[in-house]
Design a protein around this motif. Sequence first.
Motif, PDB file in Angstrom:
ATOM      1  N   GLN A   1       0.829  -1.203   0.000  1.00  0.00           N
ATOM      2  CA  GLN A   1       0.000   0.000   0.000  1.00  0.00           C
ATOM      3  C   GLN A   1       0.865   1.254   0.000  1.00  0.00           C
ATOM      4  O   GLN A   1       1.924   1.283   0.607  1.00  0.00           O
ATOM      5  CB  GLN A   1      -0.890   0.037   1.251  1.00  0.00           C
ATOM      6  CG  GLN A   1      -1.809  -1.146   1.385  1.00  0.00           C
ATOM      7  CD  GLN A   1      -2.603  -1.116   2.677  1.00  0.00           C
ATOM      8  OE1 GLN A   1      -2.190  -0.523   3.663  1.00  0.00           O
ATOM      9  NE2 GLN A   1      -3.753  -1.769   2.662  1.00  0.00           N
ATOM     10  N   LEU A   2       0.372   2.279  -0.674  1.00  0.00           N
ATOM     11  CA  LEU A   2       0.947   3.620  -0.605  1.00  0.00           C
ATOM     12  C   LEU A   2      -0.094   4.522   0.041  1.00  0.00           C
ATOM     13  O   LEU A   2      -1.262   4.534  -0.370  1.00  0.00           O
ATOM     14  CB  LEU A   2       1.309   4.144  -1.999  1.00  0.00           C
ATOM     15  CG  LEU A   2       2.495   3.471  -2.676  1.00  0.00           C
ATOM     16  CD1 LEU A   2       2.599   3.900  -4.131  1.00  0.00           C
ATOM     17  CD2 LEU A   2       3.784   3.790  -1.933  1.00  0.00           C
ATOM     18  N   TRP A   3       0.324   5.258   1.073  1.00  0.00           N
ATOM     19  CA  TRP A   3      -0.541   6.186   1.789  1.00  0.00           C
ATOM     20  C   TRP A   3      -0.029   7.589   1.568  1.00  0.00           C
ATOM     21  O   TRP A   3       1.173   7.805   1.388  1.00  0.00           O
ATOM     22  CB  TRP A   3      -0.528   5.866   3.278  1.00  0.00           C
ATOM     23  CG  TRP A   3      -1.251   4.608   3.615  1.00  0.00           C
ATOM     24  CD1 TRP A   3      -0.841   3.323   3.362  1.00  0.00           C
ATOM     25  CD2 TRP A   3      -2.517   4.494   4.262  1.00  0.00           C
ATOM     26  NE1 TRP A   3      -1.772   2.430   3.812  1.00  0.00           N
ATOM     27  CE2 TRP A   3      -2.815   3.124   4.367  1.00  0.00           C
ATOM     28  CE3 TRP A   3      -3.428   5.432   4.758  1.00  0.00           C
ATOM     29  CZ2 TRP A   3      -3.990   2.655   4.961  1.00  0.00           C
ATOM     30  CZ3 TRP A   3      -4.596   4.975   5.352  1.00  0.00           C
ATOM     31  CH2 TRP A   3      -4.868   3.603   5.433  1.00  0.00           C
ATOM     32  N   LEU A   4      -0.923   8.565   1.634  1.00  0.00           N
ATOM     33  CA  LEU A   4      -0.535   9.958   1.532  1.00  0.00           C
ATOM     34  C   LEU A   4      -0.798  10.618   2.878  1.00  0.00           C
ATOM     35  O   LEU A   4      -1.920  10.581   3.397  1.00  0.00           O
ATOM     36  CB  LEU A   4      -1.337  10.671   0.443  1.00  0.00           C
ATOM     37  CG  LEU A   4      -0.893  12.095   0.120  1.00  0.00           C
ATOM     38  CD1 LEU A   4       0.502  12.086  -0.514  1.00  0.00           C
ATOM     39  CD2 LEU A   4      -1.895  12.773  -0.795  1.00  0.00           C
ATOM     40  N   GLY A   5       0.257  11.195   3.462  1.00  0.00           N
ATOM     41  CA  GLY A   5       0.127  11.849   4.755  1.00  0.00           C
ATOM     42  C   GLY A   5       0.032  10.837   5.879  1.00  0.00           C
ATOM     43  O   GLY A   5       0.294   9.655   5.713  1.00  0.00           O
ATOM     44  N   GLY A   6      -0.338  11.312   7.054  1.00  0.00           N
ATOM     45  CA  GLY A   6      -0.430  10.454   8.222  1.00  0.00           C
ATOM     46  C   GLY A   6       0.913  10.302   8.911  1.00  0.00           C
ATOM     47  O   GLY A   6       1.934  10.800   8.453  1.00  0.00           O
ATOM     48  N   SER A   7       0.886   9.613  10.035  1.00  0.00           N
ATOM     49  CA  SER A   7       2.090   9.372  10.828  1.00  0.00           C
ATOM     50  C   SER A   7       2.336   7.885  10.949  1.00  0.00           C
ATOM     51  O   SER A   7       1.396   7.097  11.096  1.00  0.00           O
ATOM     52  CB  SER A   7       1.912   9.952  12.238  1.00  0.00           C
ATOM     53  OG  SER A   7       1.649  11.330  12.172  1.00  0.00           O
ATOM     54  N   VAL A   8       3.603   7.494  10.910  1.00  0.00           N
ATOM     55  CA  VAL A   8       3.967   6.094  11.121  1.00  0.00           C
ATOM     56  C   VAL A   8       3.924   5.803  12.609  1.00  0.00           C
ATOM     57  O   VAL A   8       4.560   6.481  13.408  1.00  0.00           O
ATOM     58  CB  VAL A   8       5.365   5.793  10.551  1.00  0.00           C
ATOM     59  CG1 VAL A   8       5.799   4.373  10.898  1.00  0.00           C
ATOM     60  CG2 VAL A   8       5.385   6.023   9.042  1.00  0.00           C
ATOM     61  N   VAL A   9       3.140   4.801  12.983  1.00  0.00           N
ATOM     62  CA  VAL A   9       3.039   4.352  14.372  1.00  0.00           C
ATOM     63  C   VAL A   9       3.335   2.860  14.370  1.00  0.00           C
ATOM     64  O   VAL A   9       2.487   2.050  14.002  1.00  0.00           O
ATOM     65  CB  VAL A   9       1.635   4.627  14.964  1.00  0.00           C
ATOM     66  CG1 VAL A   9       1.563   4.139  16.402  1.00  0.00           C
ATOM     67  CG2 VAL A   9       1.289   6.104  14.875  1.00  0.00           C
ATOM     68  N   GLY A  10       4.578   2.504  14.751  1.00  0.00           N
ATOM     69  CA  GLY A  10       4.972   1.095  14.677  1.00  0.00           C
ATOM     70  C   GLY A  10       4.884   0.619  13.240  1.00  0.00           C
ATOM     71  O   GLY A  10       5.477   1.193  12.340  1.00  0.00           O
ATOM     72  N   GLY A  11       4.106  -0.427  13.009  1.00  0.00           N
ATOM     73  CA  GLY A  11       3.944  -0.975  11.664  1.00  0.00           C
ATOM     74  C   GLY A  11       2.647  -0.552  11.014  1.00  0.00           C
ATOM     75  O   GLY A  11       2.079  -1.289  10.206  1.00  0.00           O
ATOM     76  N   ASP A  12       2.149   0.638  11.344  1.00  0.00           N
ATOM     77  CA  ASP A  12       0.875   1.087  10.798  1.00  0.00           C
ATOM     78  C   ASP A  12       0.920   2.593  10.535  1.00  0.00           C
ATOM     79  O   ASP A  12       1.874   3.265  10.888  1.00  0.00           O
ATOM     80  CB  ASP A  12      -0.262   0.758  11.765  1.00  0.00           C
ATOM     81  CG  ASP A  12      -1.591   0.549  11.049  1.00  0.00           C
ATOM     82  OD1 ASP A  12      -1.673   0.830   9.835  1.00  0.00           O
ATOM     83  OD2 ASP A  12      -2.552   0.102  11.702  1.00  0.00           O
TER      84      ASP A  12
END
Length: 201
Positions: free
Chosen positions: A124-135
């Motif tokens: 998957q490619l996501w736009l924006g957001g923050s990495v929290v562990g493996g999610d």
Amino acid sequence: MLRKAALSLAAAILVGSALPAAAQNVIANPSFETPVLADGAVQQNFIAGWSGTVSGANNYGILRNPSLIVAQDGSNLAFINVDPGQTKGIVQTLGAVSAGERYDASAWFGWRTDNANVANVAIQLWLGGSVVGGDISGGVLVASNAPSLVQGAWVQGTTTYTASPAQAGQVLPLVSRMSRSRWPLAGRFWSLKGPATAQPG
């Protein structure tokens, strides 16, 4: 005994086409070869360049064990342990996107020969957001591919995303996910970027 999923990352993702000169691989440690492990060795809860999640006995990491499945590329495999009903992944942020830039991402997923439990996998490619562990927390899913696993073999998932002018400057996390049951294998990821006009297809 560790219940493993294996992942493979690579460095250039366009299948069946030549890479344009402007394209570049933007993934760190794409084939999980840092560090190179001895046969049978396991490194748990850390993959250089990647984030993951540890939940109880379920962990992630890299291993080198050709008796379970031969690496799709190089010697090491990444793994993710997941219980039924869980979804976990490994994540890497690829940096800020530029308007008109196209991102082609690819991952090889394998299923070990010593486990009958199949899992669902996705790149998957996501736009924006923050990495929290493996999610990813927040953000918008902009591209995804979920190939079907074949026991004892590698299958490739590929996905493409082109940034619009309104999206310029936002970060682009790459996620490899697994859900439902234990032990999918993953092997090698590629992500390329380049001007949309320079990419075939």
